[in-house]
Design an enzyme around this catalytic site. Structure first.
Site, PDB file in Angstrom:
ATOM      1  N   GLU A 158       0.801  -1.239   0.000  1.00 28.77           N
ATOM      2  CA  GLU A 158       0.000   0.000   0.000  1.00 28.77           C
ATOM      3  C   GLU A 158       0.828   1.281   0.000  1.00 28.77           C
ATOM      4  O   GLU A 158       0.628   2.170   0.828  1.00 28.77           O
ATOM      5  CB  GLU A 158      -0.962  -0.016   1.197  1.00 28.77           C
ATOM      6  CG  GLU A 158      -1.867  -1.239   1.205  1.00 28.77           C
ATOM      7  CD  GLU A 158      -2.843  -1.263   2.376  1.00 28.77           C
ATOM      8  OE1 GLU A 158      -2.755  -0.401   3.267  1.00 28.77           O
ATOM      9  OE2 GLU A 158      -3.716  -2.152   2.385  1.00 28.77           O
ATOM     10  N   GLU A 263      -6.085 -10.821  -1.362  1.00 26.41           N
ATOM     11  CA  GLU A 263      -6.913 -10.628  -0.151  1.00 26.41           C
ATOM     12  C   GLU A 263      -8.394 -10.582  -0.530  1.00 26.41           C
ATOM     13  O   GLU A 263      -9.147  -9.720  -0.082  1.00 26.41           O
ATOM     14  CB  GLU A 263      -6.507  -9.325   0.561  1.00 26.41           C
ATOM     15  CG  GLU A 263      -5.027  -9.259   0.878  1.00 26.41           C
ATOM     16  CD  GLU A 263      -4.609  -8.025   1.679  1.00 26.41           C
ATOM     17  OE1 GLU A 263      -5.492  -7.311   2.203  1.00 26.41           O
ATOM     18  OE2 GLU A 263      -3.397  -7.778   1.767  1.00 26.41           O
TER      19      GLU A 263
HETATM   20  C1  XIL Z   1      -6.356  -6.362   8.152  1.00 26.05           C
HETATM   21  C2  XIL Z   1      -6.689  -7.531   9.065  1.00 26.05           C
HETATM   22  O1  XIL Z   1      -7.543  -8.408   8.376  1.00 26.05           O
HETATM   23  C3  XIL Z   1      -7.320  -7.044  10.336  1.00 26.05           C
HETATM   24  O2  XIL Z   1      -7.485  -8.111  11.257  1.00 26.05           O
HETATM   25  C4  XIL Z   1      -6.462  -5.938  10.965  1.00 26.05           C
HETATM   26  O3  XIL Z   1      -7.135  -5.407  12.086  1.00 26.05           O
HETATM   27  C5  XIL Z   1      -6.179  -4.835   9.972  1.00 26.05           C
HETATM   28  O4  XIL Z   1      -5.585  -5.387   8.820  1.00 26.05           O
HETATM   29  N1  XIL Z   1      -4.883  -4.683   3.584  1.00 26.05           N
HETATM   30  C6  XIL Z   1      -3.908  -5.533   4.051  1.00 26.05           C
HETATM   31  C7  XIL Z   1      -4.210  -6.412   5.180  1.00 26.05           C
HETATM   32  O5  XIL Z   1      -2.832  -5.635   3.435  1.00 26.05           O
HETATM   33  O6  XIL Z   1      -3.076  -6.690   5.965  1.00 26.05           O
HETATM   34  C8  XIL Z   1      -5.311  -5.872   6.051  1.00 26.05           C
HETATM   35  O7  XIL Z   1      -5.629  -6.832   7.053  1.00 26.05           O
HETATM   36  C9  XIL Z   1      -6.531  -5.516   5.206  1.00 26.05           C
HETATM   37  C10 XIL Z   1      -6.171  -4.469   4.191  1.00 26.05           C
END
Ligand code: XIL
Length: 373
Positions: A158, A263
């Site tokens: 990101e 994701e």
């Molecule tokens: C999220 C997790 O799923 C949560 O449990 C945590 O509180 C915050 O992060 N992008 C990413 C992930 O790269 O690591 C994130 O995961 C969601 C957005």
């Protein structure tokens, strides 16, 4: 695994073989996501602590049956694995890697450099040298510890704003844009065998995609190793844009790198602020209207979810030669981060398995694309 092959000696009649195949639901070649898609791409899931520690037998059986790739949802983030300058918590990460190896899974490292979930001490750093020392030691220590055991690292997560410019973060502010190249070089040195990915959300959308392409091209032009791009895929059944996704698969793969969907989840809940994506710092107030399926998901929405997943996987199959992996962000609806983001305490239904760990209509839809005659 070909059930009939290993039981050949006792598979004396066709009838027996047919019966065995029927009884072995789950191990049957076509009855799990990972086996249905084995010629196409890896099918992954994100694991929480309870999964890594194998606390719930039903979840454990499901994970091993359905998925051949894993990502740690939180436990490898710097805040958790590196809480103070000289202290690392490797306990859960070691167990995570062991779990993947034991089950012959593709093991993803998530993530080395991210502005979010940073240890508190990093925010207090005032000078560039100390940020560089943190980043260097962090990558050397974490990627170095698991060298040869992690299949791919999300090296930088990101780094971009929605308009494709670089996001202001402690790394950009103190080190300048060269921090991305430095991070990839450090990761390549610490673990020469791991595939190295840039990972972000909304990079299927044109402006941000353009920024990601520039970022990747710059790395490539300077001779820095980058093997793939991770499109996170935090989407919504309402605003899903298949054209953007297809364009991105094509454009990113033209750079000579692999595309992974890292994701994947699909929110079914209302989103009045038109929030798209996954900026974990965005939060909004709770209200009953924003949580309409508190008790159950109506059939019509269940079907809409299944249809959207069908559309997505049809597209993925069309471009299977360019896609390395599709990972769901969580195992089942009960654990999804979308129950708490961007509004706390909601009941969301974004994944393929329900709260009882049973397959949903969307699961069957994704499986049917490969198995239905
Ligand atoms: C999220 C997790 O799923 C949560 O449990 C945590 O509180 C915050 O992060 N992008 C990413 C992930 O790269 O690591 C994130 O995961 C969601 C957005």
């Amino acid at each position: 695994m070909d059930y009939c092959k290993i039981t050949k000696p006792i598979c004396s009649t066709l009838l027996f073989c047919a019966l065995s195949t029927h009884l072995s639901f789950g191990q049957n070649k076509t009855q799990s996501l990972k086996s249905a898609y084995q010629e196409d791409f890896l099918i992954g899931t994100a694991l929480g602590t309870e999964h890594i520690l194998e606390r719930n037998e039903k979840a454990n059986v499901l994970i091993k049956r359905e998925f051949n790739a894993i990502t740690p949802e939180n436990i490898m983030k710097s805040q958790l694995i590196h809480p103070t300058p000289d202290r690392y918590n490797f306990d859960l990460a070691d167990k995570y890697v062991e779990y993947g190896q034991k089950n012959e899974m593709y093991v993803v490292g998530h993530t080395l450099v991210w502005h979010s979930q940073l240890p508190a001490f990093v925010a207090k750093i005032k000078n560039a040298d100390s940020v560089r020392i943190f980043m260097t030691e962090h990558i050397n220590t974490v990627a170095g510890r698991y060298a040869g055991k992690i299949n791919s690292w999300d090296v930088v997560n990101e780094a971009l704003n929605e308009d494709g410019t670089l996001r202001k973060s402690v790394f950009l502010n103190k080190l300048g844009e060269g921090y991305i190249k430095e991070a990839f070089e450090l990761a390549a040195k610490a673990d020469p065998n791991a595939s190295l990915y840039y990972n972000d959300y909304n990079i299927e959308q044109p402006a941000k995609r353009k920024g990601a392409i520039e970022l990747i091209k710059k790395l490539q032009a300077s001779g820095t190793k980058i093997d793939g791009v991770g499109i996170q895929g935090h989407w919504s059944i309402k605003t899903l844009n298949l054209k953007d996704i297809e364009d991105s698969i094509i454009e990113f793969s033209k750079l000579g790198i692999k595309v992974a969907f890292t994701e994947l989840d699909l929110t079914v809940l209302p989103n009045p602020w038109d929030l798209r994506g996954a900026d974990v710092n965005q939060r909004f107030a709770e209200s009953p209207e924003m949580n309409p399926y508190k008790d159950a998901l109506p059939d019509s929405v269940q079907t809409a979810l299944a249809n959207r997943y069908t559309d997505i996987f049809k597209l993925f199959l069309k471009h299977r030669d360019k896609i390395s992996r599709v990972t769901f962000w969580g195992v089942d609806d009960s654990h999804s981060w979308l129950n708490g983001f961007p509004i706390r305490n909601r009941t969301n239904y974004p994944l393929l398995f329900d709260r009882a760990l049973e397959p949903k209509k969307a699961y069957q839809a994704v499986l049917n694309l490969k198995t239905a005659k």
